[in-house]
Enzyme design. Structure first.
Site, PDB file in Angstrom:
ATOM      1  N   GLY A   1       6.141  -2.210  -7.613  1.00  0.00           N
ATOM      2  CA  GLY A   1       7.386  -1.519  -7.881  1.00  0.00           C
ATOM      3  C   GLY A   1       7.194  -0.024  -7.748  1.00  0.00           C
ATOM      4  O   GLY A   1       6.077   0.456  -7.546  1.00  0.00           O
TER       5      GLY A   1
ATOM      6  N   ASP B   1       5.382  -6.709   2.013  1.00  0.00           N
ATOM      7  CA  ASP B   1       6.409  -6.034   1.218  1.00  0.00           C
ATOM      8  C   ASP B   1       7.244  -7.042   0.436  1.00  0.00           C
ATOM      9  O   ASP B   1       7.733  -8.026   0.984  1.00  0.00           O
ATOM     10  CB  ASP B   1       7.313  -5.219   2.173  1.00  0.00           C
TER      11      ASP B   1
ATOM     12  N   LEU C   1       0.821  -1.226   0.000  1.00  0.00           N
ATOM     13  CA  LEU C   1       0.000   0.000   0.000  1.00  0.00           C
ATOM     14  C   LEU C   1       0.852   1.272   0.000  1.00  0.00           C
ATOM     15  O   LEU C   1       0.383   2.337   0.390  1.00  0.00           O
ATOM     16  CB  LEU C   1      -0.986   0.007   1.181  1.00  0.00           C
TER      17      LEU C   1
ATOM     18  N   SER D   1       8.635  -1.993 -19.533  1.00  0.00           N
ATOM     19  CA  SER D   1       8.229  -0.681 -20.039  1.00  0.00           C
ATOM     20  C   SER D   1       8.948  -0.386 -21.347  1.00  0.00           C
ATOM     21  O   SER D   1      10.103  -0.791 -21.547  1.00  0.00           O
ATOM     22  CB  SER D   1       8.623   0.369 -18.997  1.00  0.00           C
TER      23      SER D   1
ATOM     24  N   TYR E   1      15.009   4.562 -12.843  1.00  0.00           N
ATOM     25  CA  TYR E   1      13.782   3.765 -13.005  1.00  0.00           C
ATOM     26  C   TYR E   1      13.896   2.866 -14.245  1.00  0.00           C
ATOM     27  O   TYR E   1      13.692   1.660 -14.184  1.00  0.00           O
ATOM     28  CB  TYR E   1      12.543   4.668 -13.125  1.00  0.00           C
TER      29      TYR E   1
ATOM     30  N   LYS F   1      14.223  -1.384 -14.781  1.00  0.00           N
ATOM     31  CA  LYS F   1      13.393  -2.262 -15.619  1.00  0.00           C
ATOM     32  C   LYS F   1      14.275  -3.077 -16.559  1.00  0.00           C
ATOM     33  O   LYS F   1      14.059  -4.261 -16.770  1.00  0.00           O
ATOM     34  CB  LYS F   1      12.400  -1.423 -16.439  1.00  0.00           C
TER      35      LYS F   1
HETATM   36  P1  NAD Z   1       1.248   1.765  -9.048  1.00  0.00           P
HETATM   37  O1  NAD Z   1       2.207   2.534  -8.224  1.00  0.00           O
HETATM   38  O2  NAD Z   1      -0.149   2.268  -9.171  1.00  0.00           O
HETATM   39  O3  NAD Z   1       1.176   0.264  -8.536  1.00  0.00           O
HETATM   40  C1  NAD Z   1       2.284  -0.388  -7.961  1.00  0.00           C
HETATM   41  C2  NAD Z   1       1.814  -1.043  -6.678  1.00  0.00           C
HETATM   42  O4  NAD Z   1       2.947  -1.697  -6.080  1.00  0.00           O
HETATM   43  C3  NAD Z   1       1.260  -0.056  -5.659  1.00  0.00           C
HETATM   44  O5  NAD Z   1      -0.009  -0.498  -5.218  1.00  0.00           O
HETATM   45  C4  NAD Z   1       2.279  -0.061  -4.525  1.00  0.00           C
HETATM   46  O6  NAD Z   1       1.683   0.147  -3.268  1.00  0.00           O
HETATM   47  C5  NAD Z   1       2.887  -1.451  -4.686  1.00  0.00           C
HETATM   48  N1  NAD Z   1       4.252  -1.567  -4.154  1.00  0.00           N
HETATM   49  C6  NAD Z   1       5.281  -0.693  -4.316  1.00  0.00           C
HETATM   50  N2  NAD Z   1       6.363  -1.144  -3.672  1.00  0.00           N
HETATM   51  C7  NAD Z   1       6.018  -2.324  -3.113  1.00  0.00           C
HETATM   52  C8  NAD Z   1       6.700  -3.263  -2.301  1.00  0.00           C
HETATM   53  N3  NAD Z   1       7.979  -3.083  -1.943  1.00  0.00           N
HETATM   54  N4  NAD Z   1       6.037  -4.366  -1.876  1.00  0.00           N
HETATM   55  C9  NAD Z   1       4.743  -4.551  -2.216  1.00  0.00           C
HETATM   56  N5  NAD Z   1       4.039  -3.702  -2.967  1.00  0.00           N
HETATM   57  C10 NAD Z   1       4.668  -2.596  -3.413  1.00  0.00           C
HETATM   58  O7  NAD Z   1       1.920   1.586 -10.496  1.00  0.00           O
HETATM   59  P2  NAD Z   1       1.268   1.067 -11.855  1.00  0.00           P
HETATM   60  O8  NAD Z   1       1.138   2.217 -12.765  1.00  0.00           O
HETATM   61  O9  NAD Z   1       0.102   0.204 -11.564  1.00  0.00           O
HETATM   62  O10 NAD Z   1       2.482   0.186 -12.389  1.00  0.00           O
HETATM   63  C11 NAD Z   1       2.516  -1.208 -12.207  1.00  0.00           C
HETATM   64  C12 NAD Z   1       3.796  -1.739 -12.819  1.00  0.00           C
HETATM   65  O11 NAD Z   1       3.821  -1.412 -14.216  1.00  0.00           O
HETATM   66  C13 NAD Z   1       5.065  -1.127 -12.214  1.00  0.00           C
HETATM   67  O12 NAD Z   1       6.037  -2.149 -12.130  1.00  0.00           O
HETATM   68  C14 NAD Z   1       5.475  -0.088 -13.226  1.00  0.00           C
HETATM   69  O13 NAD Z   1       6.850   0.144 -13.226  1.00  0.00           O
HETATM   70  C15 NAD Z   1       5.037  -0.754 -14.532  1.00  0.00           C
HETATM   71  N6  NAD Z   1       4.773   0.208 -15.609  1.00  0.00           N
HETATM   72  C16 NAD Z   1       3.903   1.231 -15.400  1.00  0.00           C
HETATM   73  C17 NAD Z   1       3.684   2.155 -16.415  1.00  0.00           C
HETATM   74  C18 NAD Z   1       2.758   3.316 -16.213  1.00  0.00           C
HETATM   75  O14 NAD Z   1       2.830   4.296 -16.979  1.00  0.00           O
HETATM   76  N7  NAD Z   1       1.848   3.283 -15.246  1.00  0.00           N
HETATM   77  C19 NAD Z   1       4.345   2.026 -17.646  1.00  0.00           C
HETATM   78  C20 NAD Z   1       5.218   0.949 -17.815  1.00  0.00           C
HETATM   79  C21 NAD Z   1       5.432   0.043 -16.792  1.00  0.00           C
HETATM   80  C1  WQD Z   2       3.934  11.957 -22.303  1.00  0.00           C
HETATM   81  C2  WQD Z   2       4.199  13.193 -23.165  1.00  0.00           C
HETATM   82  C3  WQD Z   2       5.848  14.688 -22.225  1.00  0.00           C
HETATM   83  C4  WQD Z   2       3.485  15.757 -18.689  1.00  0.00           C
HETATM   84  C5  WQD Z   2       6.827   8.110 -18.680  1.00  0.00           C
HETATM   85  C6  WQD Z   2       8.005   7.294 -18.244  1.00  0.00           C
HETATM   86  C7  WQD Z   2       7.916   5.899 -18.753  1.00  0.00           C
HETATM   87  C8  WQD Z   2       6.546   5.259 -18.462  1.00  0.00           C
HETATM   88  C9  WQD Z   2       5.393   6.164 -18.681  1.00  0.00           C
HETATM   89  C10 WQD Z   2       6.721   3.625 -16.768  1.00  0.00           C
HETATM   90  C11 WQD Z   2       5.669  13.565 -23.256  1.00  0.00           C
HETATM   91  C12 WQD Z   2       4.496  15.351 -22.269  1.00  0.00           C
HETATM   92  C13 WQD Z   2       3.930  15.214 -19.876  1.00  0.00           C
HETATM   93  C14 WQD Z   2       3.205  17.148 -18.633  1.00  0.00           C
HETATM   94  C15 WQD Z   2       3.796  17.325 -20.966  1.00  0.00           C
HETATM   95  N1  WQD Z   2       6.428   4.798 -17.131  1.00  0.00           N
HETATM   96  N2  WQD Z   2       4.065  15.968 -20.996  1.00  0.00           N
HETATM   97  N3  WQD Z   2       3.359  17.878 -19.789  1.00  0.00           N
HETATM   98  O1  WQD Z   2       7.329  10.456 -20.739  1.00  0.00           O
HETATM   99  O2  WQD Z   2       6.230   8.836 -22.339  1.00  0.00           O
HETATM  100  O3  WQD Z   2       6.776   8.101 -20.097  1.00  0.00           O
HETATM  101  O4  WQD Z   2       5.647   7.467 -18.179  1.00  0.00           O
HETATM  102  O5  WQD Z   2       7.389   2.801 -17.286  1.00  0.00           O
HETATM  103  O6  WQD Z   2       8.956   5.211 -18.162  1.00  0.00           O
HETATM  104  O7  WQD Z   2       9.180   7.915 -18.758  1.00  0.00           O
HETATM  105  O8  WQD Z   2       4.930   9.717 -20.400  1.00  0.00           O
HETATM  106  O9  WQD Z   2       2.895  10.849 -19.610  1.00  0.00           O
HETATM  107  O10 WQD Z   2       5.123  11.570 -18.669  1.00  0.00           O
HETATM  108  O11 WQD Z   2       4.573  12.116 -21.036  1.00  0.00           O
HETATM  109  O12 WQD Z   2       3.917  18.015 -21.974  1.00  0.00           O
HETATM  110  O13 WQD Z   2       2.838  17.702 -17.604  1.00  0.00           O
HETATM  111  O14 WQD Z   2       3.567  14.322 -22.537  1.00  0.00           O
HETATM  112  O15 WQD Z   2       6.859  15.584 -22.541  1.00  0.00           O
HETATM  113  O16 WQD Z   2       5.884  14.061 -24.551  1.00  0.00           O
HETATM  114  P1  WQD Z   2       6.408   9.348 -20.959  1.00  0.00           P
HETATM  115  P2  WQD Z   2       4.345  11.073 -19.826  1.00  0.00           P
END
Ligand code: NAD
Ligand code: WQD
Length: 335
Positions: free
Chosen positions: A82, A58, A33, A124, A149, A153
């Site tokens: 994560g 955790d 959480l 990602s 970050y 990954k």
């Molecule tokens: P989120 O933060 O909403 O969900 C992650 C969950 O993991 C949370 O509920 C948090 O409480 C839990 N958590 C964190 N550390 C923990 C720990 N040590 N032990 C147990 N639980 C823990 O994130 P999300 O957007 O749902 O992302 C999920 C996964 O997808 C992540 O691994 C993230 O890196 C990956 N991902 C997300 C995006 C994105 O844009 N949201 C894009 C690419 C990859």
């Molecule tokens: C999208 C576009 C910004 C916010 C990031 C992480 C990536 C992944 C997803 C997990 C870009 C522009 C954004 C704002 C803006 N996470 N922008 N004003 O950068 O593709 O990816 O989140 O894996 O690792 O790097 O996504 O939504 O932050 O940005 O102009 O306030 O919007 O420059 O072009 P991004 P984003």
């Protein structure tokens, strides 16, 4: 199947739990959480009619993981837990490596001891760094990542490939997400960023809702059609559907596999602003500011491998992504 979902009360994990339960799987959620609310489980129950088992624990705690696997038998693990904020990862690198890399190693060790060797991992598109060309397929070079970050990954991907090579009993699906957005159509679960949103769509939603004055558009001098950054936005419900297909695939064809999960279509920041204005009927004022350090001009997927091998493709269009984001944002605001 009986599936352990780490991070199952987070944004993407909670949608995966709903999809798994609706498909008849039994789910246990493990989440500390740290970045989600305890109320998510009851909201999942409102959607599915049944609460998943929830363990507050955790990933970094080897004893807690040991207990999770001792108390139940699992067929697979979906690993979402994560830390995910790029900017924060620059100032707190050790926390990111400890949770994302160390936590995943601990998880795999506990799985190994319990004889559970089927894993779906949330990777990602960030592992592609600044891509040489778009659309990006899975054979594109990885590793040119500029922040802790993204590096975490990429490291986990390497660790999982090594694990699969060392022991062919492992079945590992690495899913490279492009830009997940949107929310469940019930508007009961969605993304709740703490503090100022880092990502574009949550920020736009808060501007439309009157919680923030205006959007900062990070640069309009990129070599794209309108000068603003272009990304491949994918509805979270489509994204999690890809996880279920990957799980079925791993059951039939063990081994290590990697799939892009994106729509294969890019939208610019300004196109996103206009689409949100249409979906919400609210204005989204913006101003153009400097580029955000580390941002790339454009990034979108070639999702044809997932389509070919998993029989999966994203179905929800941009208007649906924006409609569902707005409903969720609005619903949060009213309670
Ligand atoms: P989120 O933060 O909403 O969900 C992650 C969950 O993991 C949370 O509920 C948090 O409480 C839990 N958590 C964190 N550390 C923990 C720990 N040590 N032990 C147990 N639980 C823990 O994130 P999300 O957007 O749902 O992302 C999920 C996964 O997808 C992540 O691994 C993230 O890196 C990956 N991902 C997300 C995006 C994105 O844009 N949201 C894009 C690419 C990859
Ligand atoms: C999208 C576009 C910004 C916010 C990031 C992480 C990536 C992944 C997803 C997990 C870009 C522009 C954004 C704002 C803006 N996470 N922008 N004003 O950068 O593709 O990816 O989140 O894996 O690792 O790097 O996504 O939504 O932050 O940005 O102009 O306030 O919007 O420059 O072009 P991004 P984003």
């Amino acid at each position: 199947m009986r599936v352990l979902v780490t991070g199952g009360s987070g944004y993407i994990g909670s949608h995966a739990v709903v999809a798994l339960m609706e498909a008849g799987h039994q789910v246990v959620v493990l989440d500390n959480l740290e970045n989600s609310a305890g109320t998510v489980v009851s909201r999942i129950e409102r959607i599915t009619g049944q609460a998943p088992d929830f363990i507050e624990g955790d990933l970094r705690d080897a004893d807690a993981l040991e207990k999770v696997f001792a108390n139940a038998s699992f067929d697979a693990v979906m690993h979402f837990a994560g830390l995910k904020a790029v900017g924060e990862s620059v100032s707190r690198p050790l926390a990111y490596y400890e949770t994302n890399v160390g936590g995943t190693v601990r998880l795999c060790q506990a799985m190994e001891r319990a004889g559970v060797r089927r894993l779906i991992f949330s990777s990602s598109a960030t592992v592609y760094g600044d891509p040489a060309r778009v659309p990006i397929d899975e054979d594109a070079a990885t590793g040119g990542v500029t922040n802790p970050y993204g590096r975490s990954k990429h490291m986990v991907e390497q660790i999982l490939f090594d694990l699969g090579r060392a022991d062919p009993r492992w079945s590992i699906g690495i899913l490279r997400y492009f830009n997940p957005v949107g929310a469940h159509e019930s508007a009961l679960i969605g993304e709740s960023p703490r503090g100022i949103p880092n990502n574009l769509v949550p920020y736009i939603a808060q501007v439309a809702n009157g919680e923030r004055e205006q959007l900062n558009v990070f640069g309009d001098d990129y070599p794209t059609w309108d000068g603003t950054g272009v990304r491949d936005y994918i509805h979270v419900v489509d994204l999690v559907a890809g996880h279920l297909r990957a799980l079925e695939f791993l059951e039939a064809q063990p081994g290590s596999h990697v799939w892009n999960l994106g729509r294969g279509e890019g939208y610019s920041v300004l196109e996103m602003v206009r689409a949100f204005e249409e979906a919400s009927g609210r204005p989204v004022p913006y101003r153009v500011t400097d580029r955000r350090p580390g941002d790339i001009a454009e990034c979108w997927a070639d999702p044809s491998k997932a389509e070919r091998e998993l029989g999966w493709r994203a179905e929800r269009d941009l208007a649906t992504m924006m409609r569902d984001t707005w409903r969720w944002q609005h619903n949060q605001r009213i309670g």
